[in-house]
Design an enzyme around this catalytic site. Structure first.
Site, mmCIF file in Angstrom:
data_model
loop_
_atom_site.group_PDB
_atom_site.id
_atom_site.type_symbol
_atom_site.label_atom_id
_atom_site.label_comp_id
_atom_site.label_asym_id
_atom_site.label_seq_id
_atom_site.Cartn_x
_atom_site.Cartn_y
_atom_site.Cartn_z
ATOM 1 N N LYS A 167 -26.019 17.864 -9.471
ATOM 2 C CA LYS A 167 -25.443 19.199 -9.608
ATOM 3 C C LYS A 167 -24.777 19.678 -8.322
ATOM 4 C CE LYS A 167 -28.271 20.629 -13.499
ATOM 5 N NZ LYS A 167 -29.218 19.498 -13.626
HETATM 6 C C1 LIG Z 1 -29.439 19.074 -14.878
HETATM 7 C C2 LIG Z 1 -30.017 17.738 -14.887
HETATM 8 C C3 LIG Z 1 -29.854 16.887 -15.977
HETATM 9 C C4 LIG Z 1 -29.154 17.332 -17.236
HETATM 10 O O1 LIG Z 1 -27.788 17.520 -17.029
HETATM 11 P P1 LIG Z 1 -26.888 18.309 -18.127
HETATM 12 O O2 LIG Z 1 -25.525 18.312 -17.572
HETATM 13 O O3 LIG Z 1 -27.476 19.673 -18.255
HETATM 14 O O4 LIG Z 1 -27.013 17.541 -19.389
HETATM 15 C C5 LIG Z 1 -30.355 15.608 -15.892
HETATM 16 N N1 LIG Z 1 -31.028 15.185 -14.789
HETATM 17 C C6 LIG Z 1 -31.224 15.987 -13.743
HETATM 18 C C7 LIG Z 1 -32.004 15.465 -12.577
HETATM 19 C C8 LIG Z 1 -30.724 17.277 -13.740
HETATM 20 O O5 LIG Z 1 -30.937 18.054 -12.681
#
Ligand SMILES: *Cc1c(COP(=O)(O)O)cnc(C)c1O
Length: 413
Positions: A88
């Site tokens: 993210k």
């Molecule tokens: C947010 C997150 C996900 C899921 O991602 P999305 O884009 O919401 O599907 C998977 N793994 C980790 C470690 C995350 O932080």
């Protein structure tokens, strides 16, 4: 800057142009920030000057996304080399750059509201930390994020405020969504979002699909991307990259017990339901906010979507067994989210031998250290930038799930 349109839908690009074939032919000559710049030029060129875009791409993509190959057909795409150790960071950093650009010259402060099930908040906090003219309010479910995740949200201070909500992630998300629809609030505060519902988070997540493809030595064997999914922003960004011309043979939607999308792909029926708690807690989402975008990209045609995207889901027991087995076999330590995607790729590969898989490793295993250490029976190295957080003091404002209380607080913020 607006986050959500007035009709409570989602923003999408009006058109998604393809990148030129010459770009794909020469992709190995492009640096990661150059790849980001090409995507930006194609999607949002003309809105921001080329010079400025170049600077945004350079500042946003300032850490690598390397591939580690476990064997010739199994590649782990490490997306955890940013400040919060999760993928993210890409979306958050890019978005902070973009918002700072458009916010320049505004007199009223911009307030970013963000609900997090674990990793979003840390990435957004790091991405926006000390950005002039912008403050961030993070809502997280009390007791449902790991200690270090919580520290990432609650220790920075300055323009970052954490609200500890006595509820689930879905409750946090509902509060944020309602705030944007509340006229009193939107008249009083300049609000925006930083969740994966904001299109500015999604676009940069397409960069590393191209960066992964660039690193594959063998570009002839069909490429399968396996994506551990919660709100499905990451997978939707992959669809965007494919629309822009990336050769993708198959996407795999890998989930934990919160499997409404795999269930939809199997049955054609979408049945959102309350999320349940799992070890891969960043994927504990019962009504994924990007599902509408997936439908949009497929003109709501289930038949076609289910050809491009295969769904798989796994229990916590299967997930930890995979973390252990991969460690025992290869010495590589996956976190529980990556392990779910690994299992899904292996299941797909059973029936489709002539493919190579890129498994998105969305977080560093040290973010889930208790689960991982207990599972592999070894200590996990904690990167310095995470380790120092354990000693920092948590500062958070406790709050219930009722909208009125949240609204009152935010009106006076
Ligand atoms: C947010 C997150 C996900 C899921 O991602 P999305 O884009 O919401 O599907 C998977 N793994 C980790 C470690 C995350 O932080």
């Amino acid at each position: 800057m607006k986050g959500l349109p007035d009709d409570n839908g989602l923003f999408m690009p009006a058109t998604i142009p393809a990148l030129p074939q010459s770009f794909f032919d020469n992709i190995e000559d492009y640096s990661f920030p150059d790849i980001a710049l090409e995507v930006c030029r194609t999607l949002i060129g003309g809105v921001i000057s080329d010079d400025k875009l170049q600077s945004i791409a350079k500042h946003a993509v300032n850490f690598p996304a390397p591939i580690v190959s476990l064997d010739e057909q199994t590649h782990i795409l490490e997306l955890f080399h940013g400040p919060s150790l999760a993928f993210k960071d890409f979306g958050a950093r890019f978005m902070a750059q973009l918002m700072a650009h458009f916010n320049a010259g505004e007199t009223r402060e911009l307030t970013i509201l963000v609900a997090t099930s674990g990793d979003t908040g840390g990435a957004v906090a790091a991405g926006f930390y000390k950005t002039p003219g912008i403050r961030v309010v993070i809502l997280y479910p009390s007791g449902k994020v790991s200690m270090l995740q919580e520290k990432q949200l609650t220790t920075l201070g300055h323009n970052i405020t954490a609200l500890e909500i006595d509820g689930t992630f879905d409750d946090c998300q509902a509060l944020v969504k309602q705030a944007f629809l509340d006229k009193d609030l939107t008249n009083k505060q300049r609000l925006s979002s930083a969740n994966s519902i904001n299109i500015a988070r999604l676009i940069p997540q397409s960069f590393y699909y191209l960066e992964a493809y660039k690193q594959l030595k063998d570009k002839k064997t069909p490429v399968v991307f396996s994506i551990p999914s919660g709100n499905f922003g990451n997978l939707t960004a992959g669809l965007l990259a494919m629309k822009m011309g990336l050769p993708v043979h198959q996407f795999i939607a890998a989930t934990n017990a919160n499997d409404v999308v795999p269930a939809y792909l199997a049955s054609g029926e979408y049945k959102p339901r309350p999320s349940v708690r799992t070890l891969s807690n960043a994927m504990d989402v019962g009504n994924p906010s990007n599902f509408a975008r997936m439908l949009d990209l497929y003109s709501s045609t289930w038949n076609i979507m289910k050809q491009d995207i295969k769904g798989y889901s796994y229990t916590d027991a299967e997930t930890t067994a995979a973390v252990k087995a991969i460690y025992d076999d290869t010495g590589y330590v996956l976190d529980p989210h990556g392990a779910v995607a690994y299992l899904a790729f292996k299941a797909y590969q059973e029936a489709n031998k002539e493919v190579q898989g890129v498994i998105l490793e969305t977080a560093h295993p040290a973010k889930f250290i208790d689960t991982v250490e207990e599972t592999i029976g070894q200590t996990v190295d904690v990167p310095e930038r995470l380790a120092i957080l354990a000693k920092e003091k948590k500062v958070a404002i406790p709050m219930g799930i009722g909208f009125e209380g949240f609204k009152e607080w935010l009106m006076g913020f």
